[in-house]
Design a protein around this motif. Structure first.
Motif, short mmCIF file in Angstrom:
data_model
loop_
_atom_site.label_atom_id
_atom_site.label_comp_id
_atom_site.label_asym_id
_atom_site.label_seq_id
_atom_site.Cartn_x
_atom_site.Cartn_y
_atom_site.Cartn_z
N GLU A 178 0.83 -1.21 0.00
CA GLU A 178 0.00 0.00 0.00
C GLU A 178 0.86 1.26 0.00
N GLU A 179 1.92 1.24 0.80
CA GLU A 179 2.79 2.40 0.86
C GLU A 179 3.43 2.69 -0.49
N ALA A 180 3.78 1.63 -1.22
CA ALA A 180 4.32 1.82 -2.56
C ALA A 180 3.27 2.41 -3.49
N ALA A 181 2.03 1.98 -3.36
CA ALA A 181 0.96 2.53 -4.19
C ALA A 181 0.68 3.97 -3.84
N TRP A 182 0.74 4.32 -2.54
CA TRP A 182 0.54 5.71 -2.14
C TRP A 182 1.65 6.60 -2.70
N THR A 183 2.86 6.07 -2.76
CA THR A 183 3.98 6.83 -3.31
C THR A 183 3.73 7.17 -4.78
N ASP A 184 3.07 6.26 -5.48
CA ASP A 184 2.75 6.50 -6.90
C ASP A 184 1.51 7.35 -7.09
N GLY A 185 0.89 7.80 -5.98
CA GLY A 185 -0.25 8.71 -6.08
C GLY A 185 -1.61 8.07 -5.98
N ALA A 186 -1.67 6.80 -5.60
CA ALA A 186 -2.97 6.13 -5.48
C ALA A 186 -3.67 6.56 -4.20
N SER A 187 -5.00 6.63 -4.25
CA SER A 187 -5.79 6.93 -3.06
C SER A 187 -6.01 5.66 -2.27
N TRP A 188 -6.58 5.81 -1.06
CA TRP A 188 -6.81 4.62 -0.24
C TRP A 188 -7.83 3.69 -0.88
N PHE A 189 -8.82 4.28 -1.58
CA PHE A 189 -9.82 3.44 -2.23
C PHE A 189 -9.22 2.68 -3.40
N GLN A 190 -8.36 3.35 -4.18
CA GLN A 190 -7.68 2.68 -5.28
C GLN A 190 -6.76 1.58 -4.77
N THR A 191 -6.11 1.85 -3.64
CA THR A 191 -5.24 0.83 -3.04
C THR A 191 -6.04 -0.39 -2.61
N LEU A 192 -7.17 -0.14 -1.99
CA LEU A 192 -8.02 -1.24 -1.56
C LEU A 192 -8.54 -2.03 -2.74
N LEU A 193 -8.96 -1.33 -3.79
CA LEU A 193 -9.61 -1.99 -4.93
C LEU A 193 -8.61 -2.69 -5.84
N ARG A 194 -7.41 -2.12 -6.02
CA ARG A 194 -6.48 -2.65 -7.02
C ARG A 194 -5.30 -3.40 -6.42
N ILE A 195 -5.05 -3.24 -5.14
CA ILE A 195 -3.89 -3.89 -4.52
C ILE A 195 -4.34 -4.96 -3.52
N ILE A 196 -5.13 -4.56 -2.53
CA ILE A 196 -5.44 -5.45 -1.41
C ILE A 196 -6.41 -6.54 -1.82
N LEU A 197 -7.54 -6.15 -2.39
CA LEU A 197 -8.57 -7.14 -2.72
C LEU A 197 -8.11 -8.19 -3.73
N PRO A 198 -7.37 -7.80 -4.80
CA PRO A 198 -6.88 -8.87 -5.70
C PRO A 198 -5.92 -9.83 -5.03
N LEU A 199 -5.11 -9.36 -4.07
CA LEU A 199 -4.16 -10.24 -3.39
C LEU A 199 -4.83 -11.16 -2.39
N MET A 200 -5.98 -10.74 -1.86
CA MET A 200 -6.68 -11.59 -0.90
C MET A 200 -7.88 -12.26 -1.56
N GLY A 201 -7.67 -12.71 -2.81
CA GLY A 201 -8.73 -13.40 -3.53
C GLY A 201 -9.27 -14.62 -2.82
N PRO A 202 -8.41 -15.51 -2.29
CA PRO A 202 -8.94 -16.65 -1.54
C PRO A 202 -9.78 -16.24 -0.34
N GLY A 203 -9.37 -15.17 0.35
CA GLY A 203 -10.15 -14.68 1.49
C GLY A 203 -11.51 -14.18 1.06
N LEU A 204 -11.55 -13.45 -0.05
CA LEU A 204 -12.84 -13.00 -0.58
C LEU A 204 -13.72 -14.18 -0.96
N SER A 205 -13.11 -15.21 -1.52
CA SER A 205 -13.88 -16.40 -1.90
C SER A 205 -14.47 -17.08 -0.67
N VAL A 206 -13.69 -17.18 0.39
CA VAL A 206 -14.18 -17.80 1.62
C VAL A 206 -15.36 -17.02 2.18
N VAL A 207 -15.22 -15.70 2.26
CA VAL A 207 -16.29 -14.86 2.81
C VAL A 207 -17.54 -14.96 1.93
#
Length: 287
Positions: A178-207
């Motif tokens: 996330e810190e790397a994405a913020w350095t590139d100018g991403a907002s917290w929502f963009q970080t959540l949508l494009r960085i965190i959620l794709p990496l936690m795909g199995p977790g999303l599937s479980v939920v």
């Protein structure tokens, strides 16, 4: 002498280990049979035109029970209602759980743990204890007998535990990404949508799977909040197979149950690869 004595001492220990293993295997076998017998009855009764509560091979296997229940009134309309209600509620639950879990996972606060415990406690409340005020509220705000109102309540009922699960999965994603994405100018929502959620795909599937299954099998909530027969989901319409004076169409009930279980099984098969893949974060963070 000492070697013989040690061998004699080991024999009782080995026998105890064998007995314990045999007892554990027997207990597991009993549990397996307890699960397998109802499933066997379900499959065999669906192919038996004269099915009863006995588990037996059909004398003449037939698809008559499936033909009898494959109508708009019995199966197609209730299944469509179930997909609309449970699918919409699942999407709403997963989206809201992700938005709620993000600050709980990333921001440190002394109120975070009490809040999570409160959320977990609210997930333990029985639905029957709150249905009377919920029913009165739905009547007042004109949400009674609406599919979207029922989906909204189902999503709210599953949201606490979904937030708890989502937060635990989100903790496994490194904050350095996330810190790397913020350095590139991403907002917290963009970080959540494009960085965190794709990496936690199995977790999303479980939920998503857990939420969908809990909603799919819910009988009491749609039974209370939906009044029109054409809006009832399959979890409620299955009650029509229990006739008056104890007369039950066992064959048709089994056939409908097989069809009713199919969407959940297909959903699990579609995402089983993602569930078994785990979090693939190796090499994402270096140094």
């Amino acid at each position: 002498m000492r070697g013989g004595r040690r061998r004699r001492e080991r024999w009782p220990l080995a026998r105890r280990a064998v007995r314990r293993r045999a007892a554990a295997d027997a207990a597991l076998l009993v549990v397996a049979v307890a699960f397998a017998v109802p499933l066997a009855w379900l499959v065999l009764a669906s192919l038996d035109e004269r099915a009863t509560l006995r588990v037996r091979l059909p004398a003449a296997p037939t698809l008559h029970n499936f033909t009898a229940v494959l109508t708009d009134e019995i199966t197609f309309t209730p299944m469509l209602n179930s997909l609309l209600i449970c699918g919409g509620a699942t999407l709403l639950t997963v989206g809201c759980a992700a938005l709620a879990a993000y600050p709980l996972s990333r921001f440190r606060s002394r109120f975070a743990r009490p809040y999570l415990l409160t959320v977990l406690f609210s997930a333990c409340l029985p639905v029957t204890a709150i249905m009377v005020p919920v029913y009165a509220l739905f009547v007042r705000v004109d949400l009674i007998d609406t599919r979207y109102g029922t989906a909204l309540f189902l999503a709210a009922a599953q949201l606490p535990f979904a937030v708890w699960l989502m937060k635990n999965f989100m903790d496994g994603v490194p904050a350095a990404l996330e810190e790397a994405a913020w350095t590139d100018g991403a907002s917290w929502f963009q970080t959540l949508l494009r960085i965190i959620l794709p990496l936690m795909g199995p977790g999303l599937s479980v939920v998503a799977v857990y939420t969908f299954i809990m909603m799919w099998g819910n009988f009491f909530v749609p039974f209370m909040l939906l009044l029109s027969p054409e809006q009832l989901p399959a979890s409620v319409s299955i009650f029509t197979f229990f006739g008056n004076y104890g007369a039950i169409a066992f064959g048709e009930l089994a056939a409908f149950s097989v069809l009713y279980s199919t969407p959940v099984i297909l959903l699990y098969i579609l995402i089983s690869k993602r569930l078994g893949g785990g979090f693939t974060l190796g090499g994402a963070v270096k140094g």
